[in-house]
Design an enzyme around this catalytic site. Structure first.
Site, PDB file in Angstrom:
ATOM      1  N   GLN A 163      -2.682  11.240  -7.463  1.00  0.00           N
ATOM      2  CA  GLN A 163      -3.294  12.135  -6.462  1.00  0.00           C
ATOM      3  C   GLN A 163      -3.014  11.603  -5.050  1.00  0.00           C
ATOM      4  OE1 GLN A 163      -7.208  14.267  -6.873  1.00  0.00           O
ATOM      5  NE2 GLN A 163      -7.983  12.476  -5.822  1.00  0.00           N
ATOM      6  N   LEU A 210     -21.702  11.678  -8.632  1.00  0.00           N
ATOM      7  CA  LEU A 210     -21.280  10.506  -7.864  1.00  0.00           C
ATOM      8  C   LEU A 210     -21.661   9.192  -8.538  1.00  0.00           C
ATOM      9  CD1 LEU A 210     -22.175  11.749  -4.268  1.00  0.00           C
ATOM     10  CD2 LEU A 210     -20.017  11.996  -5.539  1.00  0.00           C
ATOM     11  N   GLY A 214     -17.922   4.235  -7.401  1.00  0.00           N
ATOM     12  CA  GLY A 214     -16.551   4.439  -6.909  1.00  0.00           C
ATOM     13  C   GLY A 214     -16.561   5.378  -5.708  1.00  0.00           C
ATOM     14  N   HIS A 215     -17.250   6.514  -5.873  1.00  0.00           N
ATOM     15  CA  HIS A 215     -17.377   7.449  -4.751  1.00  0.00           C
ATOM     16  C   HIS A 215     -18.082   6.777  -3.568  1.00  0.00           C
ATOM     17  CE1 HIS A 215     -17.483  10.408  -8.265  1.00  0.00           C
ATOM     18  NE2 HIS A 215     -16.464  10.852  -7.558  1.00  0.00           N
ATOM     19  N   SER A 237     -15.753   6.399 -13.567  1.00  0.00           N
ATOM     20  CA  SER A 237     -15.279   7.768 -13.544  1.00  0.00           C
ATOM     21  C   SER A 237     -16.450   8.678 -13.884  1.00  0.00           C
ATOM     22  CB  SER A 237     -14.183   7.963 -14.595  1.00  0.00           C
ATOM     23  OG  SER A 237     -13.986   9.348 -14.848  1.00  0.00           O
ATOM     24  N   SER A 238     -16.480   9.856 -13.254  1.00  0.00           N
ATOM     25  CA  SER A 238     -17.533  10.824 -13.597  1.00  0.00           C
ATOM     26  C   SER A 238     -17.436  11.183 -15.073  1.00  0.00           C
ATOM     27  CB  SER A 238     -17.391  12.087 -12.748  1.00  0.00           C
ATOM     28  OG  SER A 238     -17.443  11.759 -11.376  1.00  0.00           O
ATOM     29  N   ARG A 239     -16.221  11.105 -15.637  1.00  0.00           N
ATOM     30  CA  ARG A 239     -16.031  11.488 -17.042  1.00  0.00           C
ATOM     31  C   ARG A 239     -16.520  10.419 -18.010  1.00  0.00           C
ATOM     32  NH1 ARG A 239     -11.280  14.299 -14.722  1.00  0.00           N
ATOM     33  NH2 ARG A 239     -11.624  16.520 -15.109  1.00  0.00           N
ATOM     34  N   MET A 268     -15.917  15.731  -6.312  1.00  0.00           N
ATOM     35  CA  MET A 268     -16.396  16.809  -7.174  1.00  0.00           C
ATOM     36  C   MET A 268     -17.821  16.500  -7.646  1.00  0.00           C
ATOM     37  SD  MET A 268     -13.048  18.171  -9.180  1.00  0.00           S
ATOM     38  CE  MET A 268     -12.985  16.900 -10.427  1.00  0.00           C
TER      39      MET A 268
HETATM   40  P1  PAJ Z   1     -13.433  13.031  -7.905  1.00  0.00           P
HETATM   41  O1  PAJ Z   1     -12.896  12.784  -9.268  1.00  0.00           O
HETATM   42  O2  PAJ Z   1     -14.886  13.362  -7.741  1.00  0.00           O
HETATM   43  O3  PAJ Z   1     -13.105  11.777  -7.044  1.00  0.00           O
HETATM   44  C1  PAJ Z   1     -13.398  11.755  -5.659  1.00  0.00           C
HETATM   45  C2  PAJ Z   1     -12.756  10.514  -5.060  1.00  0.00           C
HETATM   46  O4  PAJ Z   1     -13.360   9.350  -5.617  1.00  0.00           O
HETATM   47  C3  PAJ Z   1     -11.246  10.440  -5.370  1.00  0.00           C
HETATM   48  O5  PAJ Z   1     -10.543  10.055  -4.194  1.00  0.00           O
HETATM   49  C4  PAJ Z   1     -11.197   9.367  -6.447  1.00  0.00           C
HETATM   50  O6  PAJ Z   1      -9.972   8.655  -6.469  1.00  0.00           O
HETATM   51  C5  PAJ Z   1     -12.348   8.464  -6.027  1.00  0.00           C
HETATM   52  N1  PAJ Z   1     -12.785   7.624  -7.161  1.00  0.00           N
HETATM   53  C6  PAJ Z   1     -13.170   8.045  -8.393  1.00  0.00           C
HETATM   54  N2  PAJ Z   1     -13.444   6.982  -9.191  1.00  0.00           N
HETATM   55  C7  PAJ Z   1     -13.203   5.875  -8.452  1.00  0.00           C
HETATM   56  C8  PAJ Z   1     -13.279   4.472  -8.709  1.00  0.00           C
HETATM   57  N3  PAJ Z   1     -13.659   3.979  -9.888  1.00  0.00           N
HETATM   58  N4  PAJ Z   1     -12.951   3.620  -7.708  1.00  0.00           N
HETATM   59  C9  PAJ Z   1     -12.551   4.099  -6.490  1.00  0.00           C
HETATM   60  N5  PAJ Z   1     -12.463   5.399  -6.187  1.00  0.00           N
HETATM   61  C10 PAJ Z   1     -12.781   6.285  -7.150  1.00  0.00           C
HETATM   62  O7  PAJ Z   1     -10.552  13.282  -7.074  1.00  0.00           O
HETATM   63  C11 PAJ Z   1     -11.263  14.270  -7.025  1.00  0.00           C
HETATM   64  O8  PAJ Z   1     -12.630  14.245  -7.213  1.00  0.00           O
HETATM   65  C12 PAJ Z   1     -10.706  15.666  -6.708  1.00  0.00           C
HETATM   66  O9  PAJ Z   1      -9.405  15.768  -7.203  1.00  0.00           O
HETATM   67  C13 PAJ Z   1     -10.741  16.012  -5.202  1.00  0.00           C
HETATM   68  C14 PAJ Z   1      -9.856  15.055  -4.379  1.00  0.00           C
HETATM   69  C15 PAJ Z   1     -12.184  15.974  -4.668  1.00  0.00           C
HETATM   70  C16 PAJ Z   1     -10.185  17.449  -4.993  1.00  0.00           C
HETATM   71  O10 PAJ Z   1     -10.928  18.363  -5.722  1.00  0.00           O
END
Ligand code: PAJ
Length: 279
Positions: free
Chosen positions: A153, A33, A36-37, A185-187, A30
């Site tokens: 998820q 970035l 993690g992403h 986390s994006s949040r 989403m």
């Molecule tokens: P989003 O929250 O943007 O996360 C995208 C991917 O990045 C997800 O698979 C999530 O598990 C992974 N991710 C996020 N933070 C992480 C971290 N600290 N370490 C490893 N991986 C991490 O998850 C989503 O988006 C949505 O639900 C989506 C699957 C895109 C559907 O809309």
């Protein structure tokens, strides 16, 4: 790096690449970035000929009182990061492109979608499975990469892929954390400096559970109590759930074993954060 906004164009480009025998790795996101992403992108880069990243803040997975409208959108920075990682394609549709007026078909994985985050966020996983199905149909990846950070998820999507025979492999990548243990986390960018410090209680609670389990404690009730006690030390943080579950079904288990998932969700101020550990 090509950027597609239209489904038809993306779909024909990916169909052509598959026809040429190239393997496609998809990283659904989403946006907003972070490392993690990017860890998923690197895993995809290492395992595929063509790496595609989708950036779409999916309205159907947000509840009416959740943060859809204020969710961080940093498209230009995201593109610059992805270019540096050697990503080939970005798919970034508008909401109208993905959900044209009148769209009324949803994908629901019954049972598992109602547990953990699905219990606190009604309808959340219906939105996730619907949008991820659409992305799979548009991109047709050989492999799709997801983070263990969102353990529920992962369970829901694995089941969807099995139940609906999507011809692809789901690859799950480990949680990327800050040096002090906070899961990226994006949040996290919603947090004030004070909340940022308080948010560490999620990681501390999981650390306590890991320590007790390593010392031989098997009772889920005892482990949950211990985690709850850690949360009490940070009274401004409200635990949403503390769960000890089977990682596939997300059902509670009375005793922990190898592979048991310990997952937590908590509100730090108004920001809902999640974290987990696999024992
Ligand atoms: P989003 O929250 O943007 O996360 C995208 C991917 O990045 C997800 O698979 C999530 O598990 C992974 N991710 C996020 N933070 C992480 C971290 N600290 N370490 C490893 N991986 C991490 O998850 C989503 O988006 C949505 O639900 C989506 C699957 C895109 C559907 O809309």
């Amino acid at each position: 790096m090509l950027i597609f906004k239209a489904i038809a164009e993306a779909q024909s480009a990916f169909t052509r690449l598959r026809g040429e025998g190239r393997t496609i790795g998809l990283v659904p996101t989403m946006g907003a970035l972070h490392e993690g992403h990017l860890s998923l992108v690197r895993a995809a880069r290492a395992a595929s000929d063509v790496v595609a990243v989708s950036i779409f803040v999916n309205p159907t997975q947000f509840g009416p009182n959740e943060d859809f409208s204020k969710y961080p959108r940093t498209f230009d920075e995201d593109c610059a990061l992805l270019e540096r990682e050697g990503v080939d394609m970005i798919f970034a549709p508008t909401v109208d492109e993905m959900y044209p007026p009148g769209a009324s078909t949803f994908v629901v994985v019954e049972g598992v979608s109602d547990r953990l985050d699905g219990a606190s966020r009604r309808g959340h996983f219906r939105g996730v499975t619907t949008v991820v199905s659409k992305l799979f149909h548009i991109v047709g990846p050989h492999k799709a990469f997801f983070g263990q950070k969102d353990a529920a998820q992962v369970a829901v999507l694995r089941k969807m892929v099995r139940d609906l025979n999507f011809p692809l492999q789901i690859v799950v990548c480990p949680i990327v954390r800050e040096a002090d243990g906070l899961a990226l986390s994006s949040r996290n960018r919603y947090l004030s400096a004070e909340e940022r410090a308080q948010a560490l209680v999620l990681h501390r609670a999981l650390g306590k559970v890991e320590e007790l389990a390593a010392g031989g404690e098997r009772s889920s009730t005892k482990l949950i109590e211990a985690a709850r006690a850690v949360f009490t030390s940070e009274p401004s943080v409200r635990a949403d759930y503390i769960a000890v579950v089977d990682p596939e079904t997300l059902e509670d288990v009375p005793e922990v074993g190898n592979g048991t998932l310990v997952a937590v969700a908590a509100f730090v101020g108004t920001t809902r954060l999640i974290d987990n550990v696999v024992l």
